[in-house]
Write a protein that holds these residues in place. Structure first.
Motif, mmCIF file in Angstrom:
data_model
loop_
_atom_site.group_PDB
_atom_site.id
_atom_site.type_symbol
_atom_site.label_atom_id
_atom_site.label_comp_id
_atom_site.label_asym_id
_atom_site.label_seq_id
_atom_site.Cartn_x
_atom_site.Cartn_y
_atom_site.Cartn_z
ATOM 1 N N SER A 269 -39.332 -16.830 -4.118
ATOM 2 C CA SER A 269 -40.367 -18.291 -4.251
ATOM 3 C C SER A 269 -39.374 -19.003 -4.980
ATOM 4 O O SER A 269 -39.090 -18.826 -5.361
ATOM 5 N N LEU A 270 -39.306 -20.790 -4.229
ATOM 6 C CA LEU A 270 -39.034 -21.950 -5.045
ATOM 7 C C LEU A 270 -40.094 -22.579 -5.770
ATOM 8 O O LEU A 270 -41.114 -22.950 -5.142
ATOM 9 N N LEU A 271 -40.395 -22.911 -6.861
ATOM 10 C CA LEU A 271 -41.596 -23.931 -7.232
ATOM 11 C C LEU A 271 -40.298 -25.205 -7.631
ATOM 12 O O LEU A 271 -40.024 -25.069 -8.474
ATOM 13 N N PHE A 272 -40.857 -26.386 -7.176
ATOM 14 C CA PHE A 272 -40.101 -27.236 -7.581
ATOM 15 C C PHE A 272 -41.655 -27.978 -8.040
ATOM 16 O O PHE A 272 -42.106 -28.547 -8.263
ATOM 17 N N ILE A 273 -40.254 -28.733 -9.610
ATOM 18 C CA ILE A 273 -41.643 -29.422 -10.127
ATOM 19 C C ILE A 273 -41.005 -30.601 -10.825
ATOM 20 O O ILE A 273 -39.681 -30.915 -10.937
ATOM 21 N N ASP A 274 -41.998 -31.765 -10.979
ATOM 22 C CA ASP A 274 -42.018 -33.527 -11.050
ATOM 23 C C ASP A 274 -42.583 -33.484 -12.459
ATOM 24 O O ASP A 274 -43.427 -32.950 -12.432
ATOM 25 N N VAL A 275 -41.693 -34.403 -13.246
ATOM 26 C CA VAL A 275 -43.253 -34.872 -14.492
ATOM 27 C C VAL A 275 -43.780 -36.303 -14.035
ATOM 28 O O VAL A 275 -43.101 -37.286 -13.067
ATOM 29 N N ASP A 276 -44.983 -36.415 -13.630
ATOM 30 C CA ASP A 276 -45.582 -37.505 -13.577
ATOM 31 C C ASP A 276 -45.436 -38.292 -14.804
ATOM 32 O O ASP A 276 -45.788 -38.127 -15.791
ATOM 33 N N LYS A 277 -45.229 -39.835 -14.167
ATOM 34 C CA LYS A 277 -45.335 -41.301 -14.603
ATOM 35 C C LYS A 277 -43.693 -41.209 -15.972
ATOM 36 O O LYS A 277 -43.589 -41.382 -16.483
ATOM 37 N N PHE A 278 -43.183 -40.408 -15.465
ATOM 38 C CA PHE A 278 -41.264 -40.475 -16.375
ATOM 39 C C PHE A 278 -40.923 -41.594 -16.158
ATOM 40 O O PHE A 278 -40.371 -41.501 -17.151
ATOM 41 N N ARG B 137 -32.393 -27.177 -13.989
ATOM 42 C CA ARG B 137 -32.744 -28.687 -14.469
ATOM 43 C C ARG B 137 -32.356 -29.345 -12.486
ATOM 44 O O ARG B 137 -31.097 -29.652 -12.638
ATOM 45 N N TRP B 138 -33.157 -29.796 -11.897
ATOM 46 C CA TRP B 138 -32.273 -29.688 -10.712
ATOM 47 C C TRP B 138 -32.241 -31.753 -11.066
ATOM 48 O O TRP B 138 -30.951 -31.693 -10.295
ATOM 49 N N GLY B 139 -32.356 -32.465 -11.761
ATOM 50 C CA GLY B 139 -31.564 -33.509 -11.457
ATOM 51 C C GLY B 139 -33.549 -35.003 -12.655
ATOM 52 O O GLY B 139 -34.757 -34.351 -11.498
ATOM 53 N N GLY B 140 -32.998 -35.592 -13.385
ATOM 54 C CA GLY B 140 -34.167 -36.875 -13.724
ATOM 55 C C GLY B 140 -34.708 -35.917 -14.043
ATOM 56 O O GLY B 140 -34.526 -34.941 -15.221
ATOM 57 N N ASP B 141 -36.070 -36.004 -13.883
ATOM 58 C CA ASP B 141 -37.271 -35.173 -13.784
ATOM 59 C C ASP B 141 -37.425 -33.944 -13.353
ATOM 60 O O ASP B 141 -38.940 -33.886 -13.413
ATOM 61 N N GLU B 142 -36.787 -33.876 -12.517
ATOM 62 C CA GLU B 142 -37.222 -32.464 -12.009
ATOM 63 C C GLU B 142 -36.801 -30.977 -12.240
ATOM 64 O O GLU B 142 -35.702 -31.300 -12.312
ATOM 65 N N PHE B 143 -37.271 -29.736 -12.099
ATOM 66 C CA PHE B 143 -36.689 -28.799 -11.596
ATOM 67 C C PHE B 143 -37.272 -28.109 -11.334
ATOM 68 O O PHE B 143 -38.524 -28.189 -10.213
ATOM 69 N N LEU B 144 -35.829 -26.900 -11.097
ATOM 70 C CA LEU B 144 -36.608 -25.774 -10.253
ATOM 71 C C LEU B 144 -36.798 -24.105 -9.916
ATOM 72 O O LEU B 144 -35.508 -24.139 -11.674
ATOM 73 N N VAL B 145 -37.441 -23.540 -9.978
ATOM 74 C CA VAL B 145 -37.335 -22.499 -10.234
ATOM 75 C C VAL B 145 -37.404 -21.345 -9.106
ATOM 76 O O VAL B 145 -38.253 -21.718 -8.094
#
Length: 410
Positions: A260-269, A304-312
């Motif tokens: 599976s994939l998890l796509f993570i973004d930091v809120d209010k970055f 680290r996918w880019g900016g404030d985005e991470f992928l697992v």
């Protein structure tokens, strides 16, 4: 004797010196030059041994000069070991000690006779040979070089011959049989010493090649690691995903493992960067990276996918991926370190299961990204309702200024 030992010894020393100079022309190592200089001094040391036909004064002076050349040659042998190991025992101050030695071997024979320089000369040579043998034995222990061990054994043998010449045969040196025996032992040991020196030079060259290859391999690994690692967070970057996705897809297909994939973004970055600056944003990203690595298994991958985005990239089925996404959001909000973060920071997480037979993860990354934005929309709606119900809650810009002031207060 059919062969003059003086001429034979001088010729042998000159040949060894010439071979060492050829080695020096190829390797340019100072310890080789020290060996060559030592053997070069052995040439006059042999030739200055007086014959019965010369005058008494010259014969006496020649004995002293011959012993002086021999002592200087042994000192150069010791210096070669010092240069090879880079221990720097021989310095400019230690060279001053040669001045009284030179004066003694030049004037003592004329004043007190040759006995005052023969035995002391052989003893000093023996001591220097033992010291050089110890240094080369250390080379054998430290670098596992057989040439160093062979040189150490031969130098010990030469030291024994010098001690024997000085004490055991003080009266037999004039006998042809004793002189021939000592000469033949010296010839054999000198030949072995030349072999040991050349073997050591070859081993030193291979040792340098091994060290160079090891440094190149280390540099290559560091460059490879730098190429696949995000320098700010220490996570893998997108390039590494391109490298491992085919391998991971084949591995999971072979062993029938869910993926599976998890796509993570930091809120209010963006608000953090606008109000507190990019340094504060970098600290937030580093904290998020540490948080993800702490809550994701080592067998899985965090990018680290880019900016404030991470992928697992995680080994689990759909239900577990959904639960993992919710767990990350909850654990991030409840973490004790969260009090050090600017107010309002949270995670939005989307997920996507990787079906069997998948050849490209990018469509699934987009699917997880879409779910992440849906999760972010729910989070923003809930946050808006909370602010309407509690108008005393500060806006992100005001909270950011308050957090920046609290950081300065610390």
């Amino acid at each position: 004797m059919l062969v003059d030992p003086r001429a034979a010894g001088a010729i042998g020393a000159a040949i060894i010196c010439g071979l060492l100079l050829l080695q020096y022309a190829h390797r340019r190592q100072p310890f080789i030059m020290a060996w060559a200089a030592g053997w070069l001094l052995m040439v006059p040391a042999f030739l200055l041994v007086p014959s019965p036909s010369v005058g008494v004064t010259w014969a006496t002076l020649a004995v002293g000069l011959s012993q002086l050349m021999r002592v200087c040659a042994m000192a150069l042998f010791f210096w070669s070991a010092d240069l090879f190991r880079q221990t720097r025992y021989v310095s400019a101050k230690s060279l001053k000690a040669l001045v009284p030695v030179v004066l003694w071997f030049v004037f003592a024979p004329l004043a007190f006779g040759t006995r005052m320089v023969l035995a002391p000369g052989y003893v000093i040579c023996a001591l220097l040979l033992v010291a050089a043998a110890t240094m080369y034995a250390a080379v054998l222990v430290e670098r596992r070089m057989i040439g160093g061990g062979l040189i150490a054994l031969v130098l010990l043998g030469l030291a024994i011959t010098h001690v024997t010449t000085a004490f055991a045969l003080p009266r037999a040196l004039t006998a042809d049989r004793a002189s021939l025996a000592i000469f033949m032992v010296a010839v054999v040991l000198s030949t072995l010493l030349a072999v040991g020196i050349h073997l050591l030079v070859f081993e030193d060259m291979t040792y340098e090649l091994r060290m160079t290859n090891r440094r190149l391999e280390t540099a290559r690994e560091e460059l490879l690691q730098a190429a696949i690692t995000d320098p700010l967070t220490g996570c893998h970057n997108r390039r590494f995903l391109e490298q491992v996705q085919e391998r991971e897809l084949k591995r999971h297909a072979r062993f029938k493992l869910p993926l599976s994939l998890l796509f993570i973004d930091v809120d209010k970055f963006k608000a953090i960067n606008d109000t507190l600056g990019h340094d504060a944003g970098d600290r937030v990203l580093q904290y998020v990276a540490r948080f993800l690595k702490r809550h994701i298994r080592e067998a899985d991958y965090v990018f680290r996918w880019g900016g404030d985005e991470f992928l697992v990239l995680i080994t689990c089925a759909e239900d577990e991926a959904r639960r993992k996404a919710a767990m990350l959001k909850t654990a991030f909000d409840a973490a004790p370190e969260a009090v050090e973060l600017p107010p309002g920071i949270g995670l939005s997480v989307g997920w996507a299961v990787v079906p069997s037979g998948t050849a490209d993860l990018m469509p699934l990354v987009n699917e997880a990204d879409t779910r992440m934005y849906k999760d972010k929309g729910y989070a923003l709606a809930a946050s808006h309702k909370s602010q309407v119900a509690s108008p005393q809650v500060a806006s992100p810009h005001v909270a950011g200024r308050q957090w920046r002031g609290s950081r300065k207060g610390r």
